[in-house]
Scaffold this motif. Sequence first.
Motif, PDB file in Angstrom:
ATOM      1  N   ALA A  34       0.816  -1.221   0.000  1.00 31.77           N
ATOM      2  CA  ALA A  34       0.000   0.000   0.000  1.00 31.77           C
ATOM      3  C   ALA A  34       0.851   1.272   0.000  1.00 31.77           C
ATOM      4  CB  ALA A  34      -0.936  -0.001   1.196  1.00 31.77           C
ATOM      5  N   GLY A  35       1.981   1.246   0.712  1.00 27.02           N
ATOM      6  CA  GLY A  35       2.795   2.448   0.815  1.00 27.02           C
ATOM      7  C   GLY A  35       3.837   2.587  -0.279  1.00 27.02           C
ATOM      8  N   LEU A  36       3.915   1.586  -1.162  1.00 29.72           N
ATOM      9  CA  LEU A  36       4.958   1.604  -2.196  1.00 29.72           C
ATOM     10  C   LEU A  36       4.451   2.278  -3.469  1.00 29.72           C
ATOM     11  CD1 LEU A  36       6.287  -2.055  -1.752  1.00 29.72           C
ATOM     12  CD2 LEU A  36       7.437   0.030  -1.041  1.00 29.72           C
ATOM     13  N   SER A  37       5.305   3.081  -4.090  1.00 31.14           N
ATOM     14  CA  SER A  37       4.940   3.800  -5.314  1.00 31.14           C
ATOM     15  C   SER A  37       5.297   2.973  -6.551  1.00 31.14           C
ATOM     16  CB  SER A  37       5.665   5.143  -5.349  1.00 31.14           C
ATOM     17  OG  SER A  37       5.647   5.659  -6.667  1.00 31.14           O
ATOM     18  N   ALA A  38       4.263   2.555  -7.291  1.00 30.81           N
ATOM     19  CA  ALA A  38       4.488   1.790  -8.526  1.00 30.81           C
ATOM     20  C   ALA A  38       5.232   2.645  -9.560  1.00 30.81           C
ATOM     21  CB  ALA A  38       3.151   1.320  -9.100  1.00 30.81           C
ATOM     22  N   LEU A  39       4.923   3.945  -9.587  1.00 29.29           N
ATOM     23  CA  LEU A  39       5.579   4.849 -10.544  1.00 29.29           C
ATOM     24  C   LEU A  39       7.077   4.944 -10.259  1.00 29.29           C
ATOM     25  CD1 LEU A  39       5.332   6.781 -12.932  1.00 29.29           C
ATOM     26  CD2 LEU A  39       4.703   8.607 -11.330  1.00 29.29           C
ATOM     27  N   THR A  40       7.422   5.061  -8.970  1.00 28.06           N
ATOM     28  CA  THR A  40       8.840   5.095  -8.586  1.00 28.06           C
ATOM     29  C   THR A  40       9.563   3.845  -9.084  1.00 28.06           C
ATOM     30  OG1 THR A  40       8.785   6.582  -6.685  1.00 28.06           O
ATOM     31  CG2 THR A  40      10.373   4.773  -6.561  1.00 28.06           C
ATOM     32  N   TYR A  41       8.987   2.670  -8.827  1.00 33.98           N
ATOM     33  CA  TYR A  41       9.662   1.438  -9.224  1.00 33.98           C
ATOM     34  C   TYR A  41       9.703   1.248 -10.739  1.00 33.98           C
ATOM     35  CZ  TYR A  41      10.747   0.031  -4.549  1.00 33.98           C
ATOM     36  OH  TYR A  41      11.304  -0.003  -3.293  1.00 33.98           O
ATOM     37  N   THR A  42       8.682   1.775 -11.451  1.00 31.10           N
ATOM     38  CA  THR A  42       8.686   1.692 -12.916  1.00 31.10           C
ATOM     39  C   THR A  42       9.821   2.544 -13.487  1.00 31.10           C
ATOM     40  OG1 THR A  42       6.291   1.379 -12.904  1.00 31.10           O
ATOM     41  CG2 THR A  42       7.284   2.035 -14.994  1.00 31.10           C
ATOM     42  N   VAL A  43       9.878   3.805 -13.049  1.00 30.28           N
ATOM     43  CA  VAL A  43      10.903   4.726 -13.551  1.00 30.28           C
ATOM     44  C   VAL A  43      12.296   4.242 -13.136  1.00 30.28           C
ATOM     45  CG1 VAL A  43      11.782   7.107 -13.426  1.00 30.28           C
ATOM     46  CG2 VAL A  43       9.316   6.692 -13.555  1.00 30.28           C
ATOM     47  N   TYR A  44      12.407   3.773 -11.885  1.00 27.86           N
ATOM     48  CA  TYR A  44      13.696   3.312 -11.386  1.00 27.86           C
ATOM     49  C   TYR A  44      14.203   2.103 -12.178  1.00 27.86           C
ATOM     50  CZ  TYR A  44      17.384   1.988  -8.187  1.00 27.86           C
ATOM     51  OH  TYR A  44      18.607   1.687  -7.659  1.00 27.86           O
ATOM     52  N   ASN A  45      13.309   1.151 -12.434  1.00 29.24           N
ATOM     53  CA  ASN A  45      13.707  -0.039 -13.197  1.00 29.24           C
ATOM     54  C   ASN A  45      14.127   0.312 -14.623  1.00 29.24           C
ATOM     55  OD1 ASN A  45      13.467  -2.693 -11.765  1.00 29.24           O
ATOM     56  ND2 ASN A  45      11.554  -1.763 -11.151  1.00 29.24           N
ATOM     57  N   LEU A  46      13.391   1.235 -15.257  1.00 26.26           N
ATOM     58  CA  LEU A  46      13.783   1.685 -16.598  1.00 26.26           C
ATOM     59  C   LEU A  46      15.170   2.307 -16.558  1.00 26.26           C
ATOM     60  CD1 LEU A  46      10.491   3.299 -17.980  1.00 26.26           C
ATOM     61  CD2 LEU A  46      11.694   1.307 -18.900  1.00 26.26           C
ATOM     62  N   GLY A  47      15.414   3.136 -15.525  1.00 22.15           N
ATOM     63  CA  GLY A  47      16.714   3.783 -15.370  1.00 22.15           C
ATOM     64  C   GLY A  47      17.839   2.776 -15.194  1.00 22.15           C
ATOM     65  N   VAL A  48      17.613   1.811 -14.313  1.00 23.26           N
ATOM     66  CA  VAL A  48      18.661   0.813 -14.031  1.00 23.26           C
ATOM     67  C   VAL A  48      18.939  -0.044 -15.271  1.00 23.26           C
ATOM     68  CG1 VAL A  48      19.267  -1.178 -12.602  1.00 23.26           C
ATOM     69  CG2 VAL A  48      18.185   0.821 -11.557  1.00 23.26           C
ATOM     70  N   LEU A  49      17.864  -0.376 -16.004  1.00 14.89           N
ATOM     71  CA  LEU A  49      18.028  -1.130 -17.247  1.00 14.89           C
ATOM     72  C   LEU A  49      18.843  -0.300 -18.253  1.00 14.89           C
ATOM     73  CD1 LEU A  49      16.966  -3.927 -17.948  1.00 14.89           C
ATOM     74  CD2 LEU A  49      15.080  -2.847 -19.173  1.00 14.89           C
ATOM     75  N   GLY A  50      18.578   1.005 -18.278  1.00 18.15           N
ATOM     76  CA  GLY A  50      19.359   1.913 -19.127  1.00 18.15           C
ATOM     77  C   GLY A  50      20.834   1.894 -18.757  1.00 18.15           C
ATOM     78  N   TRP A  51      21.124   1.838 -17.434  1.00 20.68           N
ATOM     79  CA  TRP A  51      22.525   1.770 -16.979  1.00 20.68           C
ATOM     80  C   TRP A  51      23.194   0.468 -17.410  1.00 20.68           C
ATOM     81  CZ3 TRP A  51      24.629   6.036 -16.404  1.00 20.68           C
ATOM     82  CH2 TRP A  51      24.104   7.071 -15.652  1.00 20.68           C
ATOM     83  N   VAL A  52      22.437  -0.621 -17.438  1.00 21.45           N
ATOM     84  CA  VAL A  52      22.995  -1.902 -17.902  1.00 21.45           C
ATOM     85  C   VAL A  52      23.432  -1.755 -19.370  1.00 21.45           C
ATOM     86  CG1 VAL A  52      22.491  -4.333 -18.408  1.00 21.45           C
ATOM     87  CG2 VAL A  52      21.626  -3.316 -16.297  1.00 21.45           C
ATOM     88  N   VAL A  53      22.536  -1.181 -20.182  1.00 21.41           N
ATOM     89  CA  VAL A  53      22.823  -0.989 -21.615  1.00 21.41           C
ATOM     90  C   VAL A  53      24.013  -0.043 -21.799  1.00 21.41           C
ATOM     91  CG1 VAL A  53      21.893  -0.091 -23.801  1.00 21.41           C
ATOM     92  CG2 VAL A  53      20.427  -1.434 -22.270  1.00 21.41           C
ATOM     93  N   TYR A  54      23.993   1.070 -21.062  1.00 23.30           N
ATOM     94  CA  TYR A  54      25.068   2.057 -21.175  1.00 23.30           C
ATOM     95  C   TYR A  54      26.405   1.476 -20.685  1.00 23.30           C
ATOM     96  CZ  TYR A  54      27.252   6.703 -21.042  1.00 23.30           C
ATOM     97  OH  TYR A  54      28.068   7.788 -21.259  1.00 23.30           O
ATOM     98  N   GLY A  55      26.346   0.667 -19.628  1.00 24.61           N
ATOM     99  CA  GLY A  55      27.549   0.000 -19.108  1.00 24.61           C
ATOM    100  C   GLY A  55      28.136  -0.972 -20.132  1.00 24.61           C
ATOM    101  N   ALA A  56      27.247  -1.676 -20.835  1.00 29.81           N
ATOM    102  CA  ALA A  56      27.707  -2.608 -21.874  1.00 29.81           C
ATOM    103  C   ALA A  56      28.377  -1.827 -23.008  1.00 29.81           C
ATOM    104  CB  ALA A  56      26.526  -3.423 -22.399  1.00 29.81           C
ATOM    105  N   TYR A  57      27.789  -0.685 -23.362  1.00 30.47           N
ATOM    106  CA  TYR A  57      28.368   0.186 -24.404  1.00 30.47           C
ATOM    107  C   TYR A  57      29.747   0.696 -23.998  1.00 30.47           C
ATOM    108  CZ  TYR A  57      29.102   4.810 -26.562  1.00 30.47           C
ATOM    109  OH  TYR A  57      29.649   5.914 -27.156  1.00 30.47           O
ATOM    110  N   LEU A  58      29.897   1.035 -22.710  1.00 33.32           N
ATOM    111  CA  LEU A  58      31.187   1.526 -22.194  1.00 33.32           C
ATOM    112  C   LEU A  58      32.166   0.378 -21.916  1.00 33.32           C
ATOM    113  CD1 LEU A  58      30.137   4.227 -19.530  1.00 33.32           C
ATOM    114  CD2 LEU A  58      30.892   4.646 -21.878  1.00 33.32           C
ATOM    115  N   LYS A  59      31.687  -0.859 -22.091  1.00 27.00           N
ATOM    116  CA  LYS A  59      32.459  -2.062 -21.753  1.00 27.00           C
ATOM    117  C   LYS A  59      32.894  -2.058 -20.281  1.00 27.00           C
ATOM    118  CE  LYS A  59      34.141  -3.329 -26.369  1.00 27.00           C
ATOM    119  NZ  LYS A  59      33.101  -2.510 -27.029  1.00 27.00           N
ATOM    120  N   SER A  60      32.019  -1.513 -19.435  1.00 25.54           N
ATOM    121  CA  SER A  60      32.289  -1.502 -18.001  1.00 25.54           C
ATOM    122  C   SER A  60      31.505  -2.656 -17.378  1.00 25.54           C
ATOM    123  CB  SER A  60      31.862  -0.164 -17.382  1.00 25.54           C
ATOM    124  OG  SER A  60      31.792  -0.294 -15.974  1.00 25.54           O
TER     125      SER A  60
END
Lengths: 90, 90
Positions: A34-60
């Motif tokens: 009840a107290g958890l924000s679905a929007l926060t977790y949606t945006v956060y997961n998209l962001g973290v997934l973006g970091w995975v892709v960007y990290g792969a591009y940087l070969k980090s």
Amino acid sequence: MDMTFEIIGWLAGICTAVSFVPQSLKTFRTKNVAGLSALTYTVYNLGVLGWVVYGAYLKSYQMVVFNAVCFAFSFSVLAMILRYRRRSRL
Amino acid sequence: MDMTFEIIGWLAGICTAVSFVPQSLKTFRTKNVAGLSALTYTVYNLGVLGWVVYGAYLKSYQMVVFNAVCFAFSFSVLAMILRYRRRSRL
């Protein structure tokens, strides 16, 4: 001094990677979303997934691994929010 | 192609930076912190603060700014967890 900052970078990566483990366990145990924000977790997961892709591009590989671990747990929280929210509406 | 990945990196940074805004607003409005993990927010805030320091060391101003914004909102969630949890125990 450089070594100190490198260690800080590693610790920061480990902290953010594992930070959603207790939230995931708590939500799994209590099913209280009840107290958890679905929007926060949606945006956060998209962001973290973006970091995975960007990290792969940087070969980090640290970036890829840390963010993939982070994604696994924060995505589990999002999945539980959507599941238990729907259930409580029935 | 490089440009695409740079844009993904920026979008990822923006997503993770602002992701805790809705959680912070929701918690401020509802004061419902029962389902939130204090340990998650403690470890997460330490990690994000570590990224600010590491970003400053790398002279990556995007890293500093994105993580500082992220810290501001996720720290506000932690502060509310500790405050409202204590209040409900009184």
